[in-house]
Write an enzyme that holds these catalytic residues in place. Structure first.
Site, PDB file in Angstrom:
ATOM      1  N   CYS A 284      43.765  53.203 152.135  1.00 15.78           N
ATOM      2  CA  CYS A 284      42.439  52.754 152.039  1.00 15.78           C
ATOM      3  C   CYS A 284      41.118  52.316 152.137  1.00 15.78           C
ATOM      4  O   CYS A 284      41.332  52.146 153.742  1.00 15.78           O
ATOM      5  CB  CYS A 284      43.019  51.381 151.064  1.00 15.78           C
ATOM      6  SG  CYS A 284      41.868  50.406 150.435  1.00 15.78           S
TER       7      CYS A 284
ATOM      8  N   HIS B  72      42.755  48.363 145.435  1.00 14.74           N
ATOM      9  CA  HIS B  72      42.455  46.975 146.278  1.00 14.74           C
ATOM     10  C   HIS B  72      41.690  46.194 145.741  1.00 14.74           C
ATOM     11  O   HIS B  72      40.760  46.566 144.697  1.00 14.74           O
ATOM     12  CB  HIS B  72      42.034  47.922 147.844  1.00 14.74           C
ATOM     13  CG  HIS B  72      41.733  46.180 148.375  1.00 14.74           C
ATOM     14  ND1 HIS B  72      42.087  46.257 149.858  1.00 14.74           N
ATOM     15  CD2 HIS B  72      40.734  45.672 148.364  1.00 14.74           C
ATOM     16  CE1 HIS B  72      41.509  45.484 150.864  1.00 14.74           C
ATOM     17  NE2 HIS B  72      40.570  44.723 149.416  1.00 14.74           N
TER      18      HIS B  72
ATOM     19  N   HIS C 265      39.143  44.823 143.633  1.00 13.79           N
ATOM     20  CA  HIS C 265      37.657  45.035 144.192  1.00 13.79           C
ATOM     21  C   HIS C 265      37.252  44.704 143.141  1.00 13.79           C
ATOM     22  O   HIS C 265      37.433  45.306 142.182  1.00 13.79           O
ATOM     23  CB  HIS C 265      37.243  46.582 145.304  1.00 13.79           C
ATOM     24  CG  HIS C 265      37.244  47.923 143.988  1.00 13.79           C
ATOM     25  ND1 HIS C 265      38.717  48.220 143.558  1.00 13.79           N
ATOM     26  CD2 HIS C 265      36.386  48.292 143.621  1.00 13.79           C
ATOM     27  CE1 HIS C 265      38.586  49.232 142.838  1.00 13.79           C
ATOM     28  NE2 HIS C 265      37.028  49.043 142.938  1.00 13.79           N
TER      29      HIS C 265
ATOM     30  N   GLN D 156      33.066  45.816 140.992  1.00 14.27           N
ATOM     31  CA  GLN D 156      31.156  46.420 141.446  1.00 14.27           C
ATOM     32  C   GLN D 156      30.281  45.895 140.532  1.00 14.27           C
ATOM     33  O   GLN D 156      30.460  45.489 139.812  1.00 14.27           O
ATOM     34  CB  GLN D 156      31.534  48.246 140.668  1.00 14.27           C
ATOM     35  CG  GLN D 156      32.526  49.103 141.453  1.00 14.27           C
ATOM     36  CD  GLN D 156      32.970  50.376 140.634  1.00 14.27           C
ATOM     37  OE1 GLN D 156      31.668  50.642 140.544  1.00 14.27           O
ATOM     38  NE2 GLN D 156      33.581  50.956 139.434  1.00 14.27           N
TER      39      GLN D 156
END
Length: 372
Positions: free
Chosen positions: A77, A193, A195, A197
């Site tokens: 990852c 994972h 996350h 943006q």
């Protein structure tokens, strides 16, 4: 929660020159001095934007994104901390919250070119896709989700969103900043994972332009903000409320389009994340976690969703903007997706298989055992 918490920000650079920013909320964070030892080529973004002459909407062209990372195995990852023999986008062996420039950006500061028109015909405006795209990793734990973060960590993420909104708003060509999270393969996520943006657009997005026009017309007729009146009506009714705090209310919008859709709205009009007070940021963490945990309990599985912040444009209309977060999901049952029908994808005329009141009731019922 401690409203006076301190988050330490450290700015470094990756091997190809991209910025990486560490936001540490631990009491005694280590120095962030690890070096990215990968041999990376310089990022070569070739983004451009073209304005559709029939709708007036800008469309981004970013063909270089075809080679972006796609569903890597968990042990490779790129968002996990670097391990011996397994370098990643984060050189450090651990982190709290980290932000870095996207290696495959839709918009970038380094793009070049002139404003012109396609084929020089004067019909379709064309311009460089000048902006910035960042990745926000909420935790170093690959197997965690936003819903399982602590309230203190969510508060850190809110501070990070506000920090990036302020910084990105100063960049050349940026007109709007959009922090968001995509979660789940059904939404199109290729990196699991936890996350999100942040897109710093070189234009005001079509949805925001429409909302601003609507808000302007409503204010001219009624002298008030439309979302303020919607919020007041929802709080009086209560039938579509999912979670409520001292400073925020989460409710299913009364004309919901999606099988699961929630707005999380502050009780005070603010234009963007930078204007939130410390207590408002704390309260958001509590309310939003209740929303997310109810969403995950709805079908007894992690809910795929998009959650993003509606903020004011960088260069105007702040008085017409009312910050809020919108979450929606394409999952209409545990094993059924909502696919856009021809009327929806072709003409933007939506048909929902459930009423907003039914959606809210299901979310409340799913969340109830979690609050006992």
């Amino acid at each position: 929660m401690n409203t006076n918490k301190t988050v330490r920000k450290t700015v470094r650079h990756l091997a190809d020159g991209r910025e990486i920013l560490y936001f540490d909320d631990s009491p005694h964070p280590p120095p962030r001095d690890a070096v990215d030892e990968r041999d990376l080529p310089t990022v070569a973004a070739a983004s451009e934007i073209r304005r559709d002459p029939l709708t007036g909407e800008w469309v981004a062209m970013a063909a270089h994104r075809q080679t972006r990372t796609y569903k890597p195995p968990a042990d490779l990852c790129p968002l996990c901390p670097t391990r011996p023999g397994k370098p990643s986008e984060v050189p450090e062996p651990d982190y709290d919250v980290v932000v870095f420039e996207n290696r495959f950006p839709s918009f970038a500061q380094a793009v070049h070119g002139e404003r012109t028109t396609v084929d020089g015909a004067g019909i379709v405006p064309l311009a460089p896709g000048k902006g910035r795209c960042e990745v926000v990793c909420f935790t170093s734990d690959h197997d965690r989700s936003f819903a399982r973060l602590s309230p203190a960590r969510v508060r850190t993420v809110v501070d990070v969103w506000a920090d990036r909104t302020a910084d990105l708003s100063t960049l050349d060509g940026v007109e709007q900043v959009f922090p968001f999270e995509n979660r789940g393969e059904e939404i199109g996520v290729t990196l699991h994972h936890p996350h999100g943006q942040i897109y710093a657009y070189p234009f005001v997005t079509p949805k925001t332009e429409l909302m601003l026009r609507t808000a302007s017309a409503y204010r001219a007729e009624h002298g008030r903000h439309v979302l303020g009146d919607v919020l007041a009506a929802e709080r009086r009714s209560g039938s579509r409320i999912v979670a409520e705090g001292g400073h925020w209310t989460a409710f299913v919008p009364p004309a919901a389009r999606w099988p699961v859709q929630v707005l999380v709205v502050p009780h005070r009009q603010v234009a963007d994340l930078t204007e939130l007070s410390a207590v408002e940021r704390d309260d958001f963490a509590d309310v939003y976690l209740r929303v997310l945990r109810g969403c995950d309990a709805l079908y007894g599985r992690p809910l795929p969703y998009v959650a993003g912040w509606h903020q004011a444009p960088v260069h105007g209309d702040r008085e017409l903007s009312w910050l809020h977060l919108e979450l929606f999901s394409v999952l209409r049952a545990k094993d059924k997706l909502k696919y856009l029908a021809g009327s929806e994808s072709g003409m933007a005329v939506w048909v929902n298989d459930a009423t907003p009141e039914q959606i809210a009731e299901r979310l409340r019922a799913a969340a109830e055992p979690l609050t006992r």
